[in-house]
Design a protein around this motif. Structure first.
Motif, short mmCIF file in Angstrom:
data_model
loop_
_atom_site.label_atom_id
_atom_site.label_comp_id
_atom_site.label_asym_id
_atom_site.label_seq_id
_atom_site.Cartn_x
_atom_site.Cartn_y
_atom_site.Cartn_z
N PHE A 14 51.93 32.95 50.48
CA PHE A 14 51.29 33.60 51.63
C PHE A 14 52.09 33.31 52.89
CE2 PHE A 14 48.57 33.19 55.36
CZ PHE A 14 47.95 34.43 55.39
N CYS A 15 52.18 34.32 53.75
CA CYS A 15 52.79 34.16 55.07
C CYS A 15 52.38 35.36 55.91
CB CYS A 15 54.31 34.08 54.96
SG CYS A 15 55.15 33.95 56.55
N PRO A 16 51.94 35.18 57.15
CA PRO A 16 51.55 36.31 58.00
C PRO A 16 52.66 37.32 58.21
CG PRO A 16 50.81 34.25 58.97
CD PRO A 16 51.70 33.89 57.83
N ASP A 17 53.92 36.87 58.09
CA ASP A 17 55.06 37.78 58.29
C ASP A 17 55.29 38.70 57.10
OD1 ASP A 17 55.55 36.71 60.75
OD2 ASP A 17 57.15 35.38 60.10
N TYR A 18 54.77 38.35 55.93
CA TYR A 18 55.02 39.14 54.74
C TYR A 18 54.34 40.51 54.82
CZ TYR A 18 56.62 34.98 52.12
OH TYR A 18 57.30 33.88 51.67
N PRO A 19 54.87 41.50 54.11
CA PRO A 19 54.11 42.74 53.93
C PRO A 19 52.75 42.41 53.30
CG PRO A 19 56.37 43.02 53.16
CD PRO A 19 56.20 41.56 53.46
N SER A 20 51.74 43.15 53.68
CA SER A 20 50.38 42.88 53.17
C SER A 20 50.34 42.95 51.65
CB SER A 20 49.39 43.87 53.76
OG SER A 20 49.33 43.74 55.16
N ALA A 21 51.18 43.79 51.06
CA ALA A 21 51.20 43.91 49.60
C ALA A 21 51.53 42.57 48.95
CB ALA A 21 52.22 44.96 49.17
N VAL A 22 52.44 41.82 49.55
CA VAL A 22 52.82 40.51 49.01
C VAL A 22 51.65 39.54 49.10
CG1 VAL A 22 54.33 38.52 49.32
CG2 VAL A 22 55.26 40.83 49.52
N ASN A 23 51.02 39.50 50.27
CA ASN A 23 49.92 38.57 50.47
C ASN A 23 48.71 38.89 49.60
OD1 ASN A 23 51.14 36.85 52.36
ND2 ASN A 23 50.68 38.25 54.04
N PHE A 24 48.39 40.17 49.47
CA PHE A 24 47.26 40.53 48.61
C PHE A 24 47.59 40.30 47.14
CE2 PHE A 24 45.44 42.90 52.23
CZ PHE A 24 44.11 42.56 52.07
N GLY A 25 48.86 40.54 46.75
CA GLY A 25 49.23 40.37 45.36
C GLY A 25 49.15 38.93 44.90
N ALA A 26 49.61 37.99 45.70
CA ALA A 26 49.62 36.58 45.32
C ALA A 26 48.37 35.86 45.83
CB ALA A 26 50.87 35.90 45.83
N ALA A 27 48.29 35.64 47.15
CA ALA A 27 47.17 34.89 47.71
C ALA A 27 45.84 35.63 47.50
CB ALA A 27 47.40 34.64 49.20
N GLY A 28 45.86 36.97 47.67
CA GLY A 28 44.63 37.74 47.49
C GLY A 28 44.09 37.64 46.08
N SER A 29 44.98 37.69 45.09
CA SER A 29 44.54 37.56 43.70
C SER A 29 43.97 36.17 43.43
CB SER A 29 45.71 37.85 42.75
OG SER A 29 46.11 39.21 42.83
N MET A 30 44.57 35.16 44.05
CA MET A 30 44.04 33.80 43.88
C MET A 30 42.66 33.67 44.52
SD MET A 30 47.42 31.42 44.49
CE MET A 30 48.83 31.55 43.39
N MET A 31 42.47 34.27 45.68
CA MET A 31 41.16 34.25 46.32
C MET A 31 40.12 34.95 45.45
SD MET A 31 42.14 35.16 50.29
CE MET A 31 42.97 33.97 51.36
N ALA A 32 40.50 36.12 44.93
CA ALA A 32 39.57 36.89 44.10
C ALA A 32 39.27 36.15 42.80
CB ALA A 32 40.15 38.27 43.80
N HIS A 33 40.26 35.44 42.26
CA HIS A 33 40.05 34.69 41.01
C HIS A 33 38.93 33.68 41.18
CE1 HIS A 33 41.35 32.67 37.22
NE2 HIS A 33 40.83 31.61 37.84
N GLU A 34 38.91 32.96 42.30
CA GLU A 34 37.85 31.97 42.51
C GLU A 34 36.49 32.65 42.65
OE1 GLU A 34 38.46 28.91 42.00
OE2 GLU A 34 40.61 29.32 41.83
#
Length: 750
Positions: free
Chosen positions: A580-600
């Protein structure tokens, strides 16, 4: 030049599509660029351009000519209204670092629709060894190095400030020359305070309960059972004393592989500890042998946690007086009063016991031979246990002894329960984090997780939460009552991101460590910190209204969902690049960090997915989809040397799939309110392709590193098993029907 995307189809198919595109361009030019037409698939001619496809409506975008296309030819990208339109490449330093990482780890010769895991992780996994680490382990090491730099930086902290004491403790831990110079004298003083022991020759026969009381109250050592103050699990969550099994250093099971060799290794270890403290080898051997026998009997009296849960005996309420009758060998009231002072206790005080049968058996082990000789052995058993607990504060001879034991156990069992083999600085960071977590956590967050990161991650979590709430209506197997229950949990769910709120609001310089004394030896400092931590913890439980207490420090990389508190936690240590990083494209953040959030969040469904957990649900449909999921994962072959049990990992597999589905939906919703999306340069990936790339990248790891206790599937299955059952993946990568990543049918649990 062919790209990895054009390799996916045949040259004849590509030629026909190129011809079709040419007629389309001619038609558009003749009609003055006003005719809107439909096509099914589209390839770019540029080796770095993303391939887009569409199933709904289209908009046109003309791009100026670029090298490799021929003079006077423009690229025509065809965008579906359901796909975000890239506004340009992200060329910030963080994005360029991520691009370099993707290019280094990926295997361009692998075909995404055939082996997406290899395509994303191939160059990483080809070199995996037993010492290799997955992405999260690499991130954990980065965080540890950050902590090290912070603690070793030449910042002139005031010596009595919270930061000053935190840094001072770390440096004292690292000063191994001073620790070695102190020798065994500091611990010899501890033994004298406990009444001595016969191994060293100077002692008087002590009272068992007197020694136990001192160990519990002054040293936080619990050789026979654990006693702690914690809110009771049910409302109104009043703090209550709880009694549980001790933490066994070595799991003594006669049916365990290499059981005899393990006993020999541990016996040699205890013998070495005793001789280091001045004992005669033969006397030490005798006492160490009895100590092992005591530990073995205690371990056999304990029931596994799963069994206690099944039998409903995990929280058994009783009183101190009743406990005294069940286990008369321990003076419960005296020991508990000393441990939990200034709490007022009486014999009628209610307490919770987690394994009453173990406590009964433990008392029998303690009192089985009421002779002076056996009391002598009990004293040695308690002191040897304390030595092991305090080894981080003792000289290098003791640490070498524990390191040798760790290596021998690893040889016999394949894994070691003693984490002493890593460098000294890591051990010192661990101890510093234990005693000074609020201050060290605040320092870490201030340096690595600024307000922008906090706000962006919070917004993303809100999108995930909302997407799951809307998706509930699409679950055909769930009955209306269960749906309302999940909806209520979601609406009341608390998401804690970065660090505990009180830590983020507080000034780390104002942490109260006034009771910590830095003694002439590191052991004395260590013991003072231990006592201070116990008192702070008890004050916190007694004075603070019930609230969720974090189970991990802010620099950790483990997220979790607390069922009892309905709280989900995502520490700052996890929300770092490349996750995760605020500078990343949203697709990157949702794909990695977002999937981890949804997993929990998906763990909210666990109770409904287990047999009998949702009697009003459409059981036939639910069981059919779960069976489909299990068989789907079993259809994939794994690399040699890796194992996996599909029924063992079923709930985690279900959570994985649901998480990526929800994260993708959240990303779609995000795009509706945040028009435009950056992409990563030089990869040739569209935003949705980048989403799946980012998810898979976070899973990179060797299946041979899989912990036997891990409830997740091996990394390759968390990519292939999951993505091959999500139709959207096959759609955005144009995977032909029947390829491994686009099988004939898809499970539809979510």
């Amino acid at each position: 030049m062919e790209t990895v995307w054009t390799q996916q189809g045949s040259r004849e198919e590509w030629s026909s599509r190129k011809t079709l595109l040419g007629w389309g361009l001619m038609g558009i030019l003749l009609l003055g660029l006003t005719l809107v037409f439909s096509v099914l698939l589209f390839y770019t001619f540029h080796s770095c351009g993303p391939r887009m496809q569409d199933t709904e409506s289209f908009s046109l975008l003309l791009i100026p000519p670029s090298d490799g296309l021929g003079e006077g030819v423009s690229i025509l990208y065809i965008f579906s209204s359901s796909h975000p339109i890239p506004t340009g490449p992200c060329e910030s330093p963080r994005c360029l670092e991520l691009v370099a990482s993707y290019l280094t780890s990926g295997n361009a010769s692998a075909l995404p629709c055939t082996d997406f895991f290899n395509f994303v992780c191939g160059n990483l996994t080809s070199g995996w060894t037993k010492e290799s680490k997955n992405i999260l382990q690499v991130l954990k090491e980065k965080n540890q190095n950050r902590l090290r730099r912070m603690l070793e930086a030449s910042v002139p902290w005031p010596p009595d400030s919270a930061q000053g004491k935190t840094v001072r403790f770390y440096k004292a831990c690292m000063d191994t020359d001073a620790i070695d110079a102190s020798g065994t004298e500091p611990f010899t003083q501890v033994i004298e305070e406990l009444g001595g022991w016969s191994i060293s020759g100077n002692w008087t026969l002590p009272d068992f309960n007197h020694t136990l009381k001192i160990l519990m109250s002054q040293y936080g050592s619990f050789p026979f059972f654990k006693a702690y103050l914690k809110p009771q699990p049910s409302f109104p969550h009043i703090p209550v004393i709880q009694i549980d099994q001790p933490e066994f250093q070595i799991p003594f099971r006669p049916d365990q592989k290499n059981y005899t060799e393990i006993l020999r290794a541990y016996l040699s270890y205890l013998q070495q500890l005793g001789t280091l403290l001045g004992g005669d080898q033969n006397v030490v051997l005798e006492h160490a042998s009895v100590s092992i026998s005591i530990t073995s009997k205690l371990f056999l009296a304990a029931k596994p946690l799963d069994q206690r849960k099944r039998e409903g005996k995990l929280f058994q309420e009783t009183t101190i007086a009743q406990l005294q009758e069940v286990a008369p060998s321990v003076d419960w009231l005296s020991c508990l009063r000393a441990t939990f002072s200034p709490v007022t206790l009486s014999s009628s005080q209610s307490i919770i016991v987690h394994d009453l049968e173990y406590i009964r058996g433990m008392s029998q082990v303690i009192g089985q031979t009421p002779t002076d000789r056996y009391r002598d052995y009990l004293q040695s058993h308690m002191i040897l246990g304390l030595v092991s607990k305090l080894i981080p504060a003792l000289d290098s001879h003791f640490q070498n002894a524990q390191r040798n034991l760790s290596q021998k156990l690893q040889e016999q069992t394949g894994q070691s329960p003693i984490t002493i083999s890593f460098p000294r600085w890591k051990k010192c960071i661990e101890e510093t984090g234990t005693f000074f977590e609020p201050t060290l956590g605040a320092m870490f967050v201030q340096e690595t997780f600024d307000q922008r990161s906090q706000d962006t991650a919070t917004q993303f979590f809100s999108e995930i939460q909302n997407a799951l709430s809307k998706h509930l209506k699409k679950l055909p197997w769930m009955d209306e009552k269960s749906r309302r229950e999940v909806q209520a949990k979601l609406s009341q769910l608390k998401g804690e991101i970065g660090a505990p709120k009180e830590l983020l609001k507080s000034n780390p310089a104002k942490q109260d460590y006034q009771d910590i004394n830095f003694g002439p030896s590191f052991l004395q400092t260590f013991l003072s910190c231990s006592q201070s931590l116990r008192e702070r913890t008890m004050r916190s439980v007694l004075e603070t209204p019930h609230s969720h207490s974090w189970k991990v420090p802010p620099w950790e990389v483990k997220a979790y969902y607390s069922i009892s508190d309905n709280v989900v936690v995502f520490p700052a240590g996890l929300l770092q690049p490349p996750i995760f990083c605020p500078d990343y494209p949203s697709a990157v953040n949702f794909g990695a960090a977002g999937s981890m959030m949804a997993h929990e969040l998906m763990h909210i469904f666990n109770q409904y997915l287990v047999p009998g957990g949702c009697p009003a649900c459409d059981i036939s449909t639910l069981h059919g989809e779960l069976l489909c999921l299990q068989q789907h994962y079993e259809s994939f072959s794994l690399p040699a040397g890796s194992t996996f049990n599909s029924s063992h990992t079923l709930l985690k597999n279900a959570a994985d799939i649901g998480a990526v589905v929800i994260a993708m939906q959240a990303y779609r919703n995000w795009q509706q309110t945040h028009k435009g999306e950056t992409i990563l340069p030089s990869l040739g990936l569209g935003p949705y392709q980048l989403f799946y790339q980012s998810y898979a990248q976070s899973m990179c790891g060797s299946p041979n590193l899989q912990d036997s206790q891990d409830l997740h599937s091996p990394p390759v299955l968390r990519v292939h098993g999951l993505l091959s059952t999500i139709p959207t993946f096959a759609k955005v990568f144009s995977c032909p029907h029947g390829t491994p990543m686009n099988p004939g049918s898809h499970c539809q649990l979510w």
